[in-house]
Write a protein that holds these residues in place. Structure first.
Motif, PDB file in Angstrom:
ATOM      1  N   HIS A  61     -22.961 -20.842  20.653  1.00  0.00           N
ATOM      2  CA  HIS A  61     -23.419 -22.118  21.218  1.00  0.00           C
ATOM      3  C   HIS A  61     -23.690 -22.017  22.714  1.00  0.00           C
ATOM      4  CE1 HIS A  61     -23.093 -24.446  17.566  1.00  0.00           C
ATOM      5  NE2 HIS A  61     -21.850 -23.999  17.366  1.00  0.00           N
ATOM      6  N   LYS A  82     -19.973 -20.946   8.744  1.00  0.00           N
ATOM      7  CA  LYS A  82     -21.029 -21.760   9.380  1.00  0.00           C
ATOM      8  C   LYS A  82     -20.552 -23.189   9.605  1.00  0.00           C
ATOM      9  CE  LYS A  82     -24.256 -20.528   6.353  1.00  0.00           C
ATOM     10  NZ  LYS A  82     -25.565 -20.403   5.685  1.00  0.00           N
ATOM     11  N   THR A  83     -19.792 -23.704   8.636  1.00  0.00           N
ATOM     12  CA  THR A  83     -19.248 -25.060   8.790  1.00  0.00           C
ATOM     13  C   THR A  83     -18.257 -25.110   9.946  1.00  0.00           C
ATOM     14  OG1 THR A  83     -19.522 -25.496   6.421  1.00  0.00           O
ATOM     15  CG2 THR A  83     -17.988 -26.916   7.630  1.00  0.00           C
ATOM     16  N   ALA A  84     -17.395 -24.110  10.021  1.00  0.00           N
ATOM     17  CA  ALA A  84     -16.400 -24.053  11.102  1.00  0.00           C
ATOM     18  C   ALA A  84     -17.070 -23.918  12.465  1.00  0.00           C
ATOM     19  CB  ALA A  84     -15.448 -22.881  10.866  1.00  0.00           C
ATOM     20  N   MET A  85     -18.219 -23.273  12.505  1.00  0.00           N
ATOM     21  CA  MET A  85     -18.969 -23.087  13.750  1.00  0.00           C
ATOM     22  C   MET A  85     -19.833 -24.291  14.088  1.00  0.00           C
ATOM     23  SD  MET A  85     -20.306 -19.139  13.456  1.00  0.00           S
ATOM     24  CE  MET A  85     -21.185 -19.279  15.020  1.00  0.00           C
ATOM     25  N   ASN A  86     -19.878 -25.271  13.168  1.00  0.00           N
ATOM     26  CA  ASN A  86     -20.770 -26.423  13.333  1.00  0.00           C
ATOM     27  C   ASN A  86     -22.224 -25.944  13.499  1.00  0.00           C
ATOM     28  OD1 ASN A  86     -21.393 -29.157  13.473  1.00  0.00           O
ATOM     29  ND2 ASN A  86     -21.213 -29.217  15.716  1.00  0.00           N
ATOM     30  N   PHE A  87     -22.585 -24.990  12.645  1.00  0.00           N
ATOM     31  CA  PHE A  87     -23.927 -24.392  12.704  1.00  0.00           C
ATOM     32  C   PHE A  87     -24.961 -25.318  12.075  1.00  0.00           C
ATOM     33  CE2 PHE A  87     -27.245 -22.002  10.427  1.00  0.00           C
ATOM     34  CZ  PHE A  87     -27.877 -21.395  11.495  1.00  0.00           C
ATOM     35  N   LYS A  88     -26.052 -25.537  12.788  1.00  0.00           N
ATOM     36  CA  LYS A  88     -27.173 -26.331  12.269  1.00  0.00           C
ATOM     37  C   LYS A  88     -28.464 -25.567  12.532  1.00  0.00           C
ATOM     38  CE  LYS A  88     -24.859 -30.745  13.077  1.00  0.00           C
ATOM     39  NZ  LYS A  88     -24.877 -32.038  13.836  1.00  0.00           N
ATOM     40  N   ASN A 136     -18.413 -21.322   4.746  1.00  0.00           N
ATOM     41  CA  ASN A 136     -17.213 -21.844   5.406  1.00  0.00           C
ATOM     42  C   ASN A 136     -17.190 -21.495   6.894  1.00  0.00           C
ATOM     43  OD1 ASN A 136     -16.763 -19.089   4.488  1.00  0.00           O
ATOM     44  ND2 ASN A 136     -14.662 -19.325   5.230  1.00  0.00           N
ATOM     45  N   ASN A 164     -13.316 -18.417  17.060  1.00  0.00           N
ATOM     46  CA  ASN A 164     -13.560 -19.217  18.270  1.00  0.00           C
ATOM     47  C   ASN A 164     -14.482 -18.485  19.239  1.00  0.00           C
ATOM     48  OD1 ASN A 164     -11.976 -21.335  17.398  1.00  0.00           O
ATOM     49  ND2 ASN A 164     -10.112 -20.557  18.381  1.00  0.00           N
ATOM     50  N   GLN A 215     -29.917 -17.467  15.566  1.00  0.00           N
ATOM     51  CA  GLN A 215     -29.564 -18.312  14.427  1.00  0.00           C
ATOM     52  C   GLN A 215     -29.817 -17.607  13.097  1.00  0.00           C
ATOM     53  OE1 GLN A 215     -31.543 -22.058  14.018  1.00  0.00           O
ATOM     54  NE2 GLN A 215     -33.587 -21.194  13.781  1.00  0.00           N
ATOM     55  N   THR A 217     -18.024 -18.615  17.836  1.00  0.00           N
ATOM     56  CA  THR A 217     -18.564 -19.965  17.978  1.00  0.00           C
ATOM     57  C   THR A 217     -18.955 -20.255  19.426  1.00  0.00           C
ATOM     58  OG1 THR A 217     -17.167 -20.735  16.158  1.00  0.00           O
ATOM     59  CG2 THR A 217     -18.082 -22.415  17.622  1.00  0.00           C
TER      60      THR A 217
END
Length: 347
Positions: free
Chosen positions: A56, A103-109, A101, A49, A92, A52
């Motif tokens: 962001h 990056k997905t949890a972090m909502n990384f784009k 997993n 958390n 980034q 993340t």
């Protein structure tokens, strides 16, 4: 009233940018601390958390600052915008290396910032070039300090910029009041007596608006010296290449001899821009200049009617002997002079 609003707006941006910089510094510190564990997939929920949020929040703060700067419409915003975009991009890159997993949890784009970075770099470079030239129109301590800072930024933003050399030269030369040009050569060199005169054969005695002398005046206080140091001279051997062949046409035969001769001379050294009062070399610019002689002529024995059109044209070439060492070295001096004019006496 518009000017007052602009000043207030600029102050708000400056204060906000400082606060944001401190905030982002803490976010990036947290990211760097957590990246090693994240790469090993060993983050607990609290750490994930924190990573993340830091990632962001830092990006959002940079993005908002960029938007505010663009709203100002001022030309000096692009240096800051460039650095903000680089920060987002570097951030980034760090997250991109993490397991999927996380990056997905972090909502990384992934953000494609290449065009924006290039655009801000170009605009920052244009601003730096224009502002530095503007500051140098009124030379004082404060303007010189700002101009030096701007050129240092340009070196960081675009080390390959074609403007860096010119701006550094102006910063070194334009604060001067009077310059002395000198040519120094090795004691053992056999340069022509008029070599230095040819190197320093200028149409006028100004460089970026500052007057210079090529003969030192004992009553003049020089604050800059441009010293052209010749470190080495090389003269090649006189080379001759001969090719003999036959040409035939109908019943006619001719023996053709093509003779090619060549010789070259090279000088190398450096141009030093010296602060006389501080006894400090400000800029050193190396050079390597060559003069090349090549000549060919043709000799025919036998029936000239057998010769091709190309051979007949070569027969009209005047036979020229090798140039002397001094002649080639004088040519290098003229070429060096041309280089000095084109680089340092731009109109």
């Amino acid at each position: 009233m518009k000017t007052l609003k602009l000043i207030i707006f600029t102050l708000i941006i400056s204060i906000s940018a400082f606060a944001n910089a401190q905030e982002i510094k803490e976010y990036d510190k947290t990211i760097d601390q957590l990246i090693p564990k994240a790469q090993k997939n060993k983050l607990n929920e609290k750490q994930l958390n924190s990573l993340t949020t830091s990632y962001h929040s830092a990006n959002e703060t940079d993005h908002k600052t960029i938007m505010k700067l663009k709203e100002s419409g001022q030309p000096d915003i692009w240096i800051e915008i460039y650095y903000r975009l680089i920060s987002i991009n570097e951030r980034q890159k760090k997250i991109r290396t993490l397991p999927d997993n996380i990056k997905t949890a972090m909502n990384f784009k992934t953000l494609n910032l290449e065009n924006e970075i290039n655009n801000s770099r170009e605009k920052a470079e244009l601003f730096i070039y224009a502002k530095t030239n503007f500051l140098l129109k009124n030379i004082n301590e404060e303007n010189l300090k700002e101009a030096n800072w701007l050129v240092n930024q340009l070196c960081k933003i675009n080390p390959q910029s074609n403007n860096i050399e010119e701006l550094k030269l102006k910063l070194a030369i334009m604060p001067s009041e009077r310059i002395i040009f000198k040519v120094t050569t090795p004691i053992e060199s056999s340069l022509p007596d008029d070599f230095a005169q040819l190197v320093l054969n200028f149409d006028d005695n100004y460089i970026y608006g500052v007057p210079f002398d090529i003969v030192q005046n004992e009553n003049t206080d020089y604050d800059m010296m441009i010293r052209i140091m010749i470190n080495s001279t090389i003269i090649s051997p006189e080379l001759t290449e001969t090719v003999t062949y036959e040409e035939k046409k109908d019943n006619s035969v001719a023996k053709v001899t093509d003779k090619r001769i060549s010789k070259s001379a090279f000088i190398s050294g450096q141009i030093e821009f010296i602060d006389v009062k501080k006894r400090q070399i400000l800029i050193t610019s190396p050079f390597d200049i060559g003069s090349f002689f090549k000549e060919s002529h043709t000799k025919v024995e036998g029936d000239i009617a057998a010769c091709s059109t190309e051979t007949l044209k070569s027969l009209n070439t005047e036979v020229i002997d090798f140039p002397s060492d001094a002649a080639l070295l004088r040519d290098t001096a003229r070429k060096l002079n041309s280089t000095l004019k084109s680089h340092y006496q731009k109109k």
